[in-house]
Design an enzyme around this catalytic site. Structure first.
Site, PDB file in Angstrom:
ATOM      1  N   ASP A 147      20.950  26.058 -17.904  1.00  0.00           N
ATOM      2  CA  ASP A 147      20.156  27.199 -16.978  1.00  0.00           C
ATOM      3  C   ASP A 147      21.061  28.471 -16.962  1.00  0.00           C
ATOM      4  O   ASP A 147      22.085  28.564 -17.495  1.00  0.00           O
ATOM      5  CB  ASP A 147      20.150  26.637 -15.631  1.00  0.00           C
ATOM      6  N   ASP A 166      21.323  19.953  -2.699  1.00  0.00           N
ATOM      7  CA  ASP A 166      20.085  19.584  -2.217  1.00  0.00           C
ATOM      8  C   ASP A 166      19.519  18.674  -3.343  1.00  0.00           C
ATOM      9  O   ASP A 166      18.055  18.490  -3.543  1.00  0.00           O
ATOM     10  CB  ASP A 166      19.063  20.745  -2.040  1.00  0.00           C
ATOM     11  N   HIS A 209      19.556  19.170  -6.571  1.00  0.00           N
ATOM     12  CA  HIS A 209      18.876  19.722  -7.933  1.00  0.00           C
ATOM     13  C   HIS A 209      19.766  19.236  -8.992  1.00  0.00           C
ATOM     14  O   HIS A 209      20.764  19.024  -9.031  1.00  0.00           O
ATOM     15  CB  HIS A 209      18.470  21.252  -7.910  1.00  0.00           C
ATOM     16  N   GLU A 269      15.109  23.063  -8.536  1.00  0.00           N
ATOM     17  CA  GLU A 269      14.958  22.729  -7.046  1.00  0.00           C
ATOM     18  C   GLU A 269      14.043  21.678  -6.284  1.00  0.00           C
ATOM     19  O   GLU A 269      13.120  21.517  -6.988  1.00  0.00           O
ATOM     20  CB  GLU A 269      14.740  24.063  -6.281  1.00  0.00           C
TER      21      GLU A 269
END
Ligand code: GLP
Length: 236
Positions: free
Chosen positions: A67, A136, A138, A143
């Site tokens: 990413d 979270d 990810h 996400e």
């Protein structure tokens, strides 16, 4: 999914680097799927040491990163291209022309994402994918949401991610709101996956990912469907 627990992040890093080095030794022209964040730094330190002291060569490897922040160029100190340069590429003999990180400043981000997937497909996927996990759940920057996204895509970062990653920027306001991330198709297409996580704060999300329901609300849970995942965990 195999879960291994280590007493220290240094032991964890040695194990992760050893797995990656074995892939490189077995297939010197392998495709490495690489990750950023604080968790893989020790692994990169160990790989750099193995290059320096043991002759581990990346000369024929290709790397594909997960990413990049949208809007940051590779020369921005918080960009993931810059991170990779600092923590790995500048310390080993990898050919820069065969290191791929999504371009955060592409004029046409959708075209950049499509080209990224086309490249990954042309390479035949990754031989080993290194992953961290966000607070979270990810992976890459996939996400939590209503569905898993297969393709590389532009994503709105979750407020928890912006808050967690603010420590690398002068303030939360400076954290980009969007990123380009490899999708679940690219990640799950890896022949082997190594997820590294350290610190008590990651324990609950990791446990949920490993043994809770498989749901896009906790993106890392999709890894339960992959047949060669090793999760390396250390308390500190
Ligand atoms: C970023 C990256 C993720 C990484 C996560 C965890 O959000 N995009 O790929 O897994 O950070 O970071 P850390 O290891 O610093 O907790």
């Amino acid at each position: 999914m195999t879960v291994k627990t280590f007493g220290s992040s240094a032991d964890l890093a040695r194990e992760a680097a050893g797995i990656i080095a074995s892939v490189i030794c077995a297939k010197p022209d392998c495709v490495l799927g690489l990750a950023t964040g604080s968790s893989p730094i020790g692994t990169y330190d160990e790989l750099a040491r193995m290059h320096r002291e043991e002759g581990l060569s990346f000369a024929r490897c290709t790397s594909v990163n997960l990413d990049e922040y949208k809007g940051l160029s590779g020369t921005h100190p918080q960009s993931y291209r810059f991170f990779m340069e600092e923590h790995l590429f500048s310390r080993v003999d990898i050919d820069r022309a065969r290191t791929f990180v999504p371009c955060g400043t592409a004029d046409d981000p959708a075209a950049e994402c499509a080209a990224y997937d086309a490249r990954l497909e042309a390479l035949g996927g990754t031989d080993v994918q290194l992953l961290g996990i966000g607070p979270d759940g990810h992976i890459g920057f996939n996400e939590p949401g209503d569905a898993f996204v297969k393709e590389t895509h532009v994503v709105d970062l979750d407020p928890t991610t912006i808050e967690a990653n603010a420590r690398f920027f002068a303030s939360a306001a400076e954290v980009p709101r969007q990123a380009l991330t490899m999708g679940m198709g690219g990640i799950m297409g890896a022949r082997k996956i190594v997820l590294v996580a350290s610190g008590a704060a990651k324990k609950a999300v990791l446990d949920a990912a490993v043994s809770g329901p498989i749901t896009p609300r906790l993106p890392a849970s999709i890894l339960q469907l992959h047949r060669d995942v090793v999760v390396l965990w250390s308390e500190n």
